[in-house]
Design a protein around this motif. Structure first.
Motif, short mmCIF file in Angstrom:
data_model
loop_
_atom_site.label_atom_id
_atom_site.label_comp_id
_atom_site.label_asym_id
_atom_site.label_seq_id
_atom_site.Cartn_x
_atom_site.Cartn_y
_atom_site.Cartn_z
N PHE A 47 -18.10 -32.82 -26.49
CA PHE A 47 -16.69 -33.15 -26.44
C PHE A 47 -15.99 -32.86 -27.77
CE2 PHE A 47 -13.22 -36.18 -26.99
CZ PHE A 47 -12.46 -35.90 -25.86
N ALA A 48 -14.94 -32.05 -27.70
CA ALA A 48 -14.09 -31.69 -28.85
C ALA A 48 -14.84 -30.96 -29.95
CB ALA A 48 -13.40 -32.93 -29.41
N SER A 49 -16.01 -30.42 -29.64
CA SER A 49 -16.81 -29.71 -30.64
C SER A 49 -16.67 -28.21 -30.51
CB SER A 49 -18.29 -30.08 -30.51
OG SER A 49 -18.54 -31.37 -30.98
N SER A 50 -16.90 -27.53 -31.62
CA SER A 50 -16.93 -26.08 -31.66
C SER A 50 -18.34 -25.58 -31.32
CB SER A 50 -16.55 -25.60 -33.06
OG SER A 50 -16.86 -24.24 -33.24
N MET A 72 -15.18 -24.64 -25.56
CA MET A 72 -14.32 -24.88 -24.41
C MET A 72 -12.85 -24.82 -24.81
SD MET A 72 -16.85 -25.08 -22.42
CE MET A 72 -15.88 -25.16 -20.91
N SER A 73 -12.02 -24.35 -23.88
CA SER A 73 -10.59 -24.21 -24.13
C SER A 73 -9.96 -25.56 -24.50
CB SER A 73 -9.89 -23.66 -22.89
OG SER A 73 -10.31 -22.34 -22.64
N GLY A 74 -9.13 -25.53 -25.53
CA GLY A 74 -8.47 -26.75 -25.98
C GLY A 74 -9.24 -27.52 -27.03
N PHE A 75 -10.48 -27.13 -27.28
CA PHE A 75 -11.30 -27.82 -28.27
C PHE A 75 -11.46 -26.95 -29.53
CE2 PHE A 75 -13.88 -30.53 -25.00
CZ PHE A 75 -12.80 -31.39 -24.88
N GLU A 168 -0.39 -36.95 -36.67
CA GLU A 168 -1.60 -36.30 -37.19
C GLU A 168 -2.44 -37.23 -38.04
OE1 GLU A 168 -0.91 -32.54 -39.02
OE2 GLU A 168 0.17 -31.73 -37.30
N THR A 169 -1.79 -38.04 -38.87
CA THR A 169 -2.52 -38.96 -39.74
C THR A 169 -3.26 -40.01 -38.93
OG1 THR A 169 -0.89 -38.64 -41.51
CG2 THR A 169 -2.31 -40.59 -41.66
N GLN A 170 -2.59 -40.57 -37.93
CA GLN A 170 -3.22 -41.59 -37.08
C GLN A 170 -4.43 -41.02 -36.34
OE1 GLN A 170 0.32 -42.48 -34.81
NE2 GLN A 170 0.60 -44.46 -35.83
N PHE A 171 -4.28 -39.81 -35.82
CA PHE A 171 -5.37 -39.21 -35.07
C PHE A 171 -6.55 -38.89 -35.99
CE2 PHE A 171 -7.52 -35.67 -32.83
CZ PHE A 171 -7.76 -36.30 -31.62
N TYR A 172 -6.24 -38.35 -37.16
CA TYR A 172 -7.30 -38.04 -38.14
C TYR A 172 -8.04 -39.32 -38.54
CZ TYR A 172 -9.55 -36.83 -42.55
OH TYR A 172 -10.47 -36.68 -43.56
N ASP A 173 -7.30 -40.37 -38.82
CA ASP A 173 -7.92 -41.63 -39.23
C ASP A 173 -8.81 -42.20 -38.13
OD1 ASP A 173 -6.69 -41.50 -41.69
OD2 ASP A 173 -5.08 -42.91 -41.21
N MET A 174 -8.37 -42.08 -36.87
CA MET A 174 -9.18 -42.56 -35.76
C MET A 174 -10.50 -41.81 -35.68
SD MET A 174 -8.35 -42.54 -31.64
CE MET A 174 -8.68 -40.77 -31.44
N GLN A 175 -10.45 -40.49 -35.83
CA GLN A 175 -11.66 -39.69 -35.77
C GLN A 175 -12.57 -39.95 -36.97
OE1 GLN A 175 -12.55 -37.61 -33.01
NE2 GLN A 175 -10.94 -38.98 -32.32
N LYS A 176 -11.97 -40.12 -38.13
CA LYS A 176 -12.75 -40.38 -39.35
C LYS A 176 -13.49 -41.72 -39.26
CE LYS A 176 -13.80 -38.84 -43.50
NZ LYS A 176 -12.87 -38.68 -44.61
N VAL A 197 -9.69 -32.73 -34.80
CA VAL A 197 -8.29 -32.65 -35.25
C VAL A 197 -7.65 -31.34 -34.79
CG1 VAL A 197 -6.82 -32.50 -37.31
CG2 VAL A 197 -8.65 -34.21 -37.19
N LYS A 198 -8.44 -30.27 -34.72
CA LYS A 198 -7.93 -28.97 -34.27
C LYS A 198 -7.81 -28.87 -32.75
CE LYS A 198 -9.94 -26.39 -38.16
NZ LYS A 198 -11.06 -25.48 -38.53
N SER A 199 -8.33 -29.88 -32.05
CA SER A 199 -8.33 -29.85 -30.58
C SER A 199 -6.94 -30.19 -30.03
CB SER A 199 -9.37 -30.82 -30.02
OG SER A 199 -10.67 -30.44 -30.38
N ASP A 200 -6.64 -29.61 -28.89
CA ASP A 200 -5.39 -29.90 -28.19
C ASP A 200 -5.45 -31.33 -27.66
OD1 ASP A 200 -2.93 -29.23 -26.55
OD2 ASP A 200 -4.38 -29.60 -24.93
#
Length: 282
Positions: A47-50, A72-75, A168-176, A197-200
Motif C-alpha cells: 500500500f502506497a509503496s513504490s 500501482m497507479s496513484g501510488f 501537506e503538513t498534516q498528511f506528512y506528520d501522520m505518515q511520519k 506523501v507522493k501518492s494521490d
C-alpha cells in the motif's frame, strides 16, 4: 479479385488496430522489466509503496529471472487512474500476464501486494507458478474482529474525504508518526514516508478503505500453486489467529521473521533473502 483485395485490406486494418491497442492499453500500474531469464517474477509492492521497495531483492534474481516490477497507479508519484479498486487491480495484473504471454510467473507481493498475489492465484489458478506473500493476511480487518464480514458496495467516501481534507503538513506528520510501527530500519524511514506523501490522496483513501474491506479467507482454497508466506516477527504471538485465516490455503509454507516489523525486506534482510532463494530456486 477485387473481393480478395478488400478482404486483405480489412485484415491488415484489423491487425493494425490490434497492434495499436496492444501498444496503448493502459494498465493501472507502471512496469519496469529487467533480467532475461526464462522464468519470470512479478514484484507487487504494498500500500502506497513504490516498486523501488524491491530494488535489493530483484538485483539478486534478475541474473537468472526476467523481473517485472510494478508500481500501482496513484501510488508513489505514479499518475492515478479513476475509480481504483482491489478487484480491478487484481484483474488487470492477470490481464497483463496474459497479454504479454508471461508463462507461469512467480508473484512476490508485500502487504496489499501480497493480498493481490493471493487473489490472482485464487481467481486465475492456471496462470501462476508460485506465490510469495510478504507480511499480508487474507483479511486484515479480521485480525481485530474475527467475525468480520465485508460489505457489498462499501462506501469509502468518508475515508477519501479524510485523506483529501488534510494539508501537506498534516498528511506528512501522520505518515511520519505511523511508519515507525511498520519499519524498524531508520535509514529507510524517510524514503518510505516520501512514497506515501507522493501518492494521490484519493487513491490512498479509496484503496485503504477497499483493501480493509477485502476478505480472501474462503477464496484462497482455490489456490493450487506452491505458496510461501513470510510474516513479521511479532505475528508469532498471534500464530493461531494468523494461520486460522490461512486454513484454506493447503499449499502454504509459513515462516516467521526473526526480528523487525512489517517491511521484512528491510528489517530482516538476510533471513528474508534466504527464504526467497530457497523457495524460488527450488
Amino acid at each position: 479479385m477485387k473481393k480478395y483485395i478488400i478482404l486483405i485490406i480489412a485484415f491488415l486494418f484489423s491487425a493494425l488496430c490490434l497492434n495499436v491497442f496492444a501498444q496503448t492499453k493502459q494498465y493501472p500500474f507502471e512496469v519496469i522489466k529487467t533480467g532475461k531469464g526464462k522464468q519470470s517474477i512479478i514484484f507487487i509492492p504494498g500500500f502506497a509503496s513504490s516498486g523501488e521497495v524491491w530494488n535489493d531483492t530483484k538485483r539478486v534474481f534478475e541474473k537468472d529471472f526476467t523481473c517485472y516490477t510494478l508500481t500501482m497507479s496513484g501510488f508513489a508519484g505514479v499518475k492515478p487512474q479513476p475509480n481504483p479498486s482491489f478487484e480491478n487491480w487484481k484483474n488487470e495484473i492477470a490481464a497483463y500476464i496474459k497479454d504479454n504471454k508471461i508463462e507461469k510467473p512467480i508473484l512476490v507481493g508485500h502487504s496489499m501486494g501480497g493480498g493481490l498475489a493471493l487473489a490472482i492465484a485464487a481467481d486465475y489458478p492456471e496462470l501462476i507458478g508460485k506465490i510469495v506473500v510478504v507480511d499480508a493476511l487474507p483479511c486484515l480487518a479480521a485480525l481485530s474482529d474475527p467475525s468480520f464480514k465485508s460489505k457489498e458496495n462499501n462506501d469509502c467516501t468518508a475515508t477519501v474525504n479524510k485523506m483529501t481534507g488534510m494539508n501537506e503538513t498534516q498528511f506528512y506528520d501522520m505518515q511520519k508518526q505511523m511508519m515507525p510501527r511498520l519499519l524498524q530500519d531508520q535509514s529507510k524511514l524517510e524514503t518510505v514516508v516520501s512514497w506515501s506523501v507522493k501518492s494521490d490522496r484519493n487513491t490512498f483513501g479509496q484503496m485503504y478503505c477497499d483493501f480493509y474491506n477485502t476478505d480472501l479467507r474462503a477464496k484462497i482454497a482455490q489456490i493450487k500453486c506452491p505458496s510461501l508466506v513470510l510474516l513479521e516477527s511479532y505475528f508469532i504471538n498471534l500464530k493461531p489467529a494468523i494461520e486460522g485465516q490461512y486454513k484454506n490455503l493447503k499449499v502454504a509454507n509459513f515462516q516467521y521473521a526473526t526480528n523487525g516489523l512489517h517491511f521484512i525486506m528491510y528489517d530482516d534482510t538476510a533471513w528474508y533473502m534466504g527464504q526467497l532463494n530457497n523457495f524460488i530456486k527450488a
